[in-house]
Design a protein around this motif. Structure first.
Motif, PDB file in Angstrom:
ATOM      1  N   PHE A 139       0.746  -1.088   0.120  1.00 47.76           N
ATOM      2  CA  PHE A 139       0.039   0.037   0.115  1.00 47.76           C
ATOM      3  C   PHE A 139       0.785   1.566   0.057  1.00 47.76           C
ATOM      4  O   PHE A 139       0.575   2.306  -0.916  1.00 47.76           O
ATOM      5  N   ASP A 140       2.149   1.183   0.806  1.00 51.90           N
ATOM      6  CA  ASP A 140       2.908   2.486   1.037  1.00 51.90           C
ATOM      7  C   ASP A 140       3.614   2.534  -0.355  1.00 51.90           C
ATOM      8  O   ASP A 140       3.813   3.815  -1.012  1.00 51.90           O
ATOM      9  N   ALA A 141       4.074   1.302  -0.983  1.00 47.40           N
ATOM     10  CA  ALA A 141       4.605   1.434  -2.199  1.00 47.40           C
ATOM     11  C   ALA A 141       3.812   1.959  -3.432  1.00 47.40           C
ATOM     12  O   ALA A 141       4.178   2.871  -4.203  1.00 47.40           O
ATOM     13  N   LEU A 142       2.446   1.582  -3.423  1.00 43.65           N
ATOM     14  CA  LEU A 142       1.644   1.851  -4.399  1.00 43.65           C
ATOM     15  C   LEU A 142       1.397   3.468  -4.344  1.00 43.65           C
ATOM     16  O   LEU A 142       1.227   4.034  -5.238  1.00 43.65           O
ATOM     17  N   LYS A 143       1.314   4.043  -2.998  1.00 41.63           N
ATOM     18  CA  LYS A 143       1.097   5.437  -3.017  1.00 41.63           C
ATOM     19  C   LYS A 143       2.230   6.336  -3.425  1.00 41.63           C
ATOM     20  O   LYS A 143       1.928   7.482  -4.264  1.00 41.63           O
ATOM     21  N   ARG A 144       3.445   5.729  -3.221  1.00 38.23           N
ATOM     22  CA  ARG A 144       4.593   6.461  -3.809  1.00 38.23           C
ATOM     23  C   ARG A 144       4.626   6.512  -5.245  1.00 38.23           C
ATOM     24  O   ARG A 144       4.946   7.377  -5.900  1.00 38.23           O
ATOM     25  N   ILE A 145       4.269   5.062  -5.871  1.00 39.12           N
ATOM     26  CA  ILE A 145       4.490   5.108  -7.354  1.00 39.12           C
ATOM     27  C   ILE A 145       3.254   5.988  -8.012  1.00 39.12           C
ATOM     28  O   ILE A 145       3.448   6.625  -9.047  1.00 39.12           O
ATOM     29  N   HIS A 146       2.228   6.118  -7.408  1.00 35.43           N
ATOM     30  CA  HIS A 146       1.126   6.855  -7.994  1.00 35.43           C
ATOM     31  C   HIS A 146       1.311   8.209  -7.551  1.00 35.43           C
ATOM     32  O   HIS A 146       0.254   9.011  -8.195  1.00 35.43           O
ATOM     33  N   SER A 147       2.188   8.484  -6.721  1.00 33.32           N
ATOM     34  CA  SER A 147       2.049   9.989  -6.604  1.00 33.32           C
ATOM     35  C   SER A 147       2.832  11.187  -7.715  1.00 33.32           C
ATOM     36  O   SER A 147       2.662  12.020  -8.006  1.00 33.32           O
ATOM     37  N   VAL A 148       3.497  10.048  -8.695  1.00 28.65           N
ATOM     38  CA  VAL A 148       3.906  10.612 -10.033  1.00 28.65           C
ATOM     39  C   VAL A 148       3.518   9.439 -10.845  1.00 28.65           C
ATOM     40  O   VAL A 148       4.298   8.483 -11.416  1.00 28.65           O
ATOM     41  N   THR A 149       2.116   9.820 -11.629  1.00 29.19           N
ATOM     42  CA  THR A 149       1.769   8.593 -12.475  1.00 29.19           C
ATOM     43  C   THR A 149       1.300   9.172 -13.884  1.00 29.19           C
ATOM     44  O   THR A 149       0.867  10.337 -14.137  1.00 29.19           O
ATOM     45  N   LEU A 150       1.607   8.265 -14.747  1.00 30.97           N
ATOM     46  CA  LEU A 150       0.702   8.596 -16.276  1.00 30.97           C
ATOM     47  C   LEU A 150      -0.479   7.772 -16.544  1.00 30.97           C
ATOM     48  O   LEU A 150      -1.100   7.748 -17.436  1.00 30.97           O
ATOM     49  N   ASP A 151      -0.956   6.792 -15.423  1.00 33.13           N
ATOM     50  CA  ASP A 151      -1.915   5.932 -15.661  1.00 33.13           C
ATOM     51  C   ASP A 151      -3.258   6.746 -15.508  1.00 33.13           C
ATOM     52  O   ASP A 151      -3.472   7.417 -14.255  1.00 33.13           O
ATOM     53  N   ARG A 190      -7.528   9.147 -12.429  1.00 29.16           N
ATOM     54  CA  ARG A 190      -9.226   9.217 -11.921  1.00 29.16           C
ATOM     55  C   ARG A 190      -9.372   9.005 -10.427  1.00 29.16           C
ATOM     56  O   ARG A 190     -10.001   9.664 -10.028  1.00 29.16           O
ATOM     57  N   ALA A 191      -8.720   8.031 -10.199  1.00 32.46           N
ATOM     58  CA  ALA A 191      -8.850   7.452  -8.628  1.00 32.46           C
ATOM     59  C   ALA A 191      -8.381   8.649  -7.755  1.00 32.46           C
ATOM     60  O   ALA A 191      -9.056   8.837  -6.615  1.00 32.46           O
ATOM     61  N   ILE A 192      -7.223   9.108  -8.030  1.00 25.73           N
ATOM     62  CA  ILE A 192      -6.517  10.139  -7.137  1.00 25.73           C
ATOM     63  C   ILE A 192      -7.372  11.426  -7.091  1.00 25.73           C
ATOM     64  O   ILE A 192      -7.690  12.033  -6.131  1.00 25.73           O
ATOM     65  N   ALA A 193      -8.036  11.783  -8.335  1.00 22.60           N
ATOM     66  CA  ALA A 193      -9.179  12.956  -8.426  1.00 22.60           C
ATOM     67  C   ALA A 193     -10.228  12.788  -7.499  1.00 22.60           C
ATOM     68  O   ALA A 193     -10.753  13.647  -6.837  1.00 22.60           O
ATOM     69  N   GLU A 194     -10.532  11.475  -7.346  1.00 22.94           N
ATOM     70  CA  GLU A 194     -11.947  11.200  -6.780  1.00 22.94           C
ATOM     71  C   GLU A 194     -11.814  11.235  -5.278  1.00 22.94           C
ATOM     72  O   GLU A 194     -12.162  11.556  -4.450  1.00 22.94           O
ATOM     73  N   GLY A 195     -10.539  10.555  -4.701  1.00 19.73           N
ATOM     74  CA  GLY A 195     -10.435  10.208  -3.311  1.00 19.73           C
ATOM     75  C   GLY A 195      -8.781  10.060  -2.975  1.00 19.73           C
ATOM     76  O   GLY A 195      -8.704   9.639  -1.762  1.00 19.73           O
ATOM     77  N   GLY A 196      -7.936  10.736  -3.591  1.00 20.63           N
ATOM     78  CA  GLY A 196      -6.295  11.063  -3.320  1.00 20.63           C
ATOM     79  C   GLY A 196      -5.887   9.662  -3.647  1.00 20.63           C
ATOM     80  O   GLY A 196      -6.229   8.582  -3.939  1.00 20.63           O
ATOM     81  N   LEU A 197      -4.373   9.656  -3.117  1.00 21.88           N
ATOM     82  CA  LEU A 197      -3.256   8.556  -3.207  1.00 21.88           C
ATOM     83  C   LEU A 197      -4.030   7.211  -2.542  1.00 21.88           C
ATOM     84  O   LEU A 197      -3.872   6.168  -3.085  1.00 21.88           O
ATOM     85  N   ASP A 198      -4.825   7.540  -1.466  1.00 23.61           N
ATOM     86  CA  ASP A 198      -5.248   6.192  -0.649  1.00 23.61           C
ATOM     87  C   ASP A 198      -6.133   5.640  -1.570  1.00 23.61           C
ATOM     88  O   ASP A 198      -6.018   4.120  -1.658  1.00 23.61           O
ATOM     89  N   GLN A 199      -7.119   6.097  -2.212  1.00 26.95           N
ATOM     90  CA  GLN A 199      -8.195   5.361  -2.880  1.00 26.95           C
ATOM     91  C   GLN A 199      -7.518   4.820  -4.241  1.00 26.95           C
ATOM     92  O   GLN A 199      -7.595   3.657  -4.605  1.00 26.95           O
TER      93      GLN A 199
END
Length: 298
Positions: free
Chosen positions: A159-171, A176-185
């Motif tokens: 979970f922690d690694a995924l938050k770090r990865i998605h903090s800078v993402t092209l996916d 869309r998930a970040i826009a809806e509920g942040g990195l946790d979502q």
């Protein structure tokens, strides 16, 4: 023009679904997909199928996750739109298309007609993706040997690694998930998908540099259709070193060593670095996909 009749199918008349022409080769693309007859819907005019949709979910899902087969007859865009518009399940639409479909006049006309029908039903294009399928004939990619791979039983670490990865993402889905509920979502949606897959939890792996620093993660998986590259991600501070290729090569070897006769994969077309890594690792593009999200409020 006669009135349109839209209805669901069942086991007794599921054959109607296959009476519509298939200019985009959807049947071949879904050769390993299991669709439930009751989640198939057709639009009929004078008893003839003029539009069809197949909603899909895993074997234990009570409702569909998406509609991944959508077709219309020539000149029946509104019928297709009404089929989607009136469906009881308003979920993401995956429009699956041949590789290079825009370069073929027939495929382009068919694809664009389905896009217009989806848009008329209120669906919005989220992203276009490349779909890959590695087979043993492609050859195994070289393992660079720069990273150390090991399983990790603690979901919190992933979970922690995924938050770090998605903090800078092209996916696009992660964004869309970040826009809806942040990195946790975004991180939780990934974890939920990994757990949904029927492949073993112990397959999930962390990748570290020889100095012990986390480089990224890779998730070899089986979805209901077979073996797949579940996830490849490099933490931001380790990017620029080409580690995504290392992760993809390891993931390919991992599944091949466990008997995979094919390995599916996908990436957003705008993710040029990852698309280049799939090409370098010998994963050919076999299909393309446009992902649509349903109308707001659904």
């Amino acid at each position: 023009m006669t009135d349109l009749v839209i209805r669901a199918l069942d086991a007794s008349d599921a054959h109607l679904f296959d009476t519509l022409p298939d200019p985009l080769g959807a049947a071949e693309g879904h050769a390993r997909t299991v669709h439930r007859p009751q989640w198939k819907r057709v639009a009929l005019r004078d008893g003839k199928v003029v539009a069809r949709g197949a909603w899909w979910g895993g074997p234990n899902d009570e409702t569909p996750l998406n509609v991944n087969w959508f077709d219309i007859a020539d000149g029946e865009e509104e019928a297709g739109a009404e089929l989607l518009r009136t469906a009881p399940f308003q979920v993401e639409l995956e429009l699956n298309l041949p590789a290079g479909w825009r370069d073929d006049p027939v495929a382009r006309a068919a694809g664009e007609a389905r896009v217009r029908a989806a848009q008329a039903a209120g669906f919005t294009a989220l992203v276009e993706r490349f779909m890959y399928c590695w087979t043993p004939e492609c050859g195994l990619p070289e393992r660079p040997g720069r990273l150390v791979f090991r399983p990790e039983p603690d979901d919190a670490v992933f979970f922690d690694a995924l938050k770090r990865i998605h903090s800078v993402t092209l996916d696009a889905h992660a964004l869309r998930a970040i826009a809806e509920g942040g990195l946790d979502q975004a991180a939780q949606e990934e974890l939920d998908f990994f757990h949904w897959c029927p492949s073993p939890r112990e397959w999930w792996q962390l990748a570290h540099t020889p100095q012990g620093d986390l480089a990224g993660i890779h998730i070899p998986a089986h979805n209901p259709g077979g073996p797949c590259i579940g996830f490849i991600g490099v933490v931001p501070e380790q990017r620029g070193r080409g580690y995504a290729y290392d992760l993809l090569a390891e993931c390919t070897h991992f599944l091949a060593e466990r008997g995979a006769e094919f390995i599916k994969g996908a990436t957003d077309q705008g993710n040029f670095p990852m698309a280049a890594n799939f090409a370098k690792a010998g994963h050919p593009v076999v299909r393309e996909r446009i992902n649509f999200v349903p109308p707001a409020g659904n």
